[in-house]
Scaffold this motif. Structure first.
Motif, PDB file in Angstrom:
ATOM      1  N   LEU A   1      37.765 118.732  30.237  1.00 25.85           N
ATOM      2  CA  LEU A   1      38.483 117.871  31.177  1.00 25.85           C
ATOM      3  C   LEU A   1      39.802 117.390  30.586  1.00 25.85           C
ATOM      4  N   ALA A   2      39.780 117.021  29.315  1.00 25.30           N
ATOM      5  CA  ALA A   2      41.005 116.571  28.657  1.00 25.30           C
ATOM      6  C   ALA A   2      42.031 117.701  28.625  1.00 25.30           C
TER       7      ALA A   2
ATOM      8  N   ALA B   1      43.468 118.103  32.079  1.00 21.78           N
ATOM      9  CA  ALA B   1      44.426 117.039  32.362  1.00 21.78           C
ATOM     10  C   ALA B   1      45.769 117.356  31.712  1.00 21.78           C
ATOM     11  N   ASN B   2      45.716 117.917  30.507  1.00 19.71           N
ATOM     12  CA  ASN B   2      46.944 118.325  29.826  1.00 19.71           C
ATOM     13  C   ASN B   2      47.637 119.444  30.614  1.00 19.71           C
TER      14      ASN B   2
ATOM     15  N   LEU C   1      47.372 120.018  33.799  1.00 22.61           N
ATOM     16  CA  LEU C   1      47.906 119.443  35.035  1.00 22.61           C
ATOM     17  C   LEU C   1      49.229 118.740  34.765  1.00 22.61           C
ATOM     18  N   ASN C   2      49.323 118.065  33.645  1.00 19.88           N
ATOM     19  CA  ASN C   2      50.561 117.395  33.275  1.00 19.88           C
ATOM     20  C   ASN C   2      51.685 118.414  33.069  1.00 19.88           C
TER      21      ASN C   2
ATOM     22  N   THR D   1      52.803 119.707  36.397  1.00 18.95           N
ATOM     23  CA  THR D   1      53.633 118.713  37.084  1.00 18.95           C
ATOM     24  C   THR D   1      55.068 118.786  36.583  1.00 18.95           C
TER      25      THR D   1
ATOM     26  N   CYS E   1      48.021 124.612  40.702  1.00 22.91           N
ATOM     27  CA  CYS E   1      47.536 123.234  40.801  1.00 22.91           C
ATOM     28  C   CYS E   1      46.252 123.160  41.629  1.00 22.91           C
TER      29      CYS E   1
ATOM     30  N   MET F   1      42.827 121.651  40.191  1.00 26.48           N
ATOM     31  CA  MET F   1      42.261 120.464  40.837  1.00 26.48           C
ATOM     32  C   MET F   1      40.803 120.686  41.230  1.00 26.48           C
TER      33      MET F   1
ATOM     34  N   ILE G   1      38.728 120.378  37.998  1.00 23.27           N
ATOM     35  CA  ILE G   1      38.633 118.975  37.582  1.00 23.27           C
ATOM     36  C   ILE G   1      37.662 118.236  38.489  1.00 23.27           C
ATOM     37  N   ASP G   2      37.740 118.485  39.779  1.00 23.16           N
ATOM     38  CA  ASP G   2      36.853 117.827  40.735  1.00 23.16           C
ATOM     39  C   ASP G   2      35.388 118.162  40.458  1.00 23.16           C
TER      40      ASP G   2
END
Length: 132
Positions: free
Chosen positions: A84-85, A88-89, A91-92, A95, A110, A114, A117-118
């Motif tokens: 997950l971490a 998140a990286n 996804l950043n 972005t 994305c 997503m 992650i969900d």
């Protein structure tokens, strides 16, 4: 009456005579647990027990029976947390890429991320993780 045979005196009603004293209880609590509390913790527990109209020991028993404890994270759970971490990286980074190159170029990436992650978050919020 025969010699050597002893009979007990029973009242006229046919019931044995009441010997007095407290009646025996069915469930006897014989195991003790000692818990150390700060003065603040004791005050808080005592006030909650008083609000409930219970003794502290009865309140503790009821609270312990109603408590829900979730087990510590297992190695596979920790692996999912690391994943997950990492997501998140990612996804950043996506972005930042979307700000630089435009949103439409990274929209598909994305969406896939997503969904992953969900799913991971739903696992941690579900009841698949066992209570102890």
């Amino acid at each position: 009456m025969e010699l050597g045979v002893k009979t007990t005196a029973m009242p006229v009603t046919g019931k044995p005579k009441h010997k007095g004293g407290r009646p025996k209880i069915n469930v006897r609590r014989e195991v003790h647990i000692k818990v150390r509390l700060t003065a603040t913790e004791h005050f808080m527990i005592a006030s909650r027990a008083k609000e409930a109209g219970m003794k502290i020991s009865d309140w503790f028993r009821a609270a312990a029976k109603a408590a829900r404890v979730i087990a510590r994270l297992k190695p596979e759970d920790l692996q999912i947390m690391r994943m997950l971490a990492g997501m998140a990286n990612n996804l950043n980074q996506l972005t930042k890429l979307a700000h630089r190159d435009g949103l439409l170029t990274v929209a598909r990436k994305c969406d896939g991320l997503m969904v992953e992650i969900d799913q991971a978050l739903k696992y941690f919020n579900s009841d698949d993780r066992k209570d102890t």
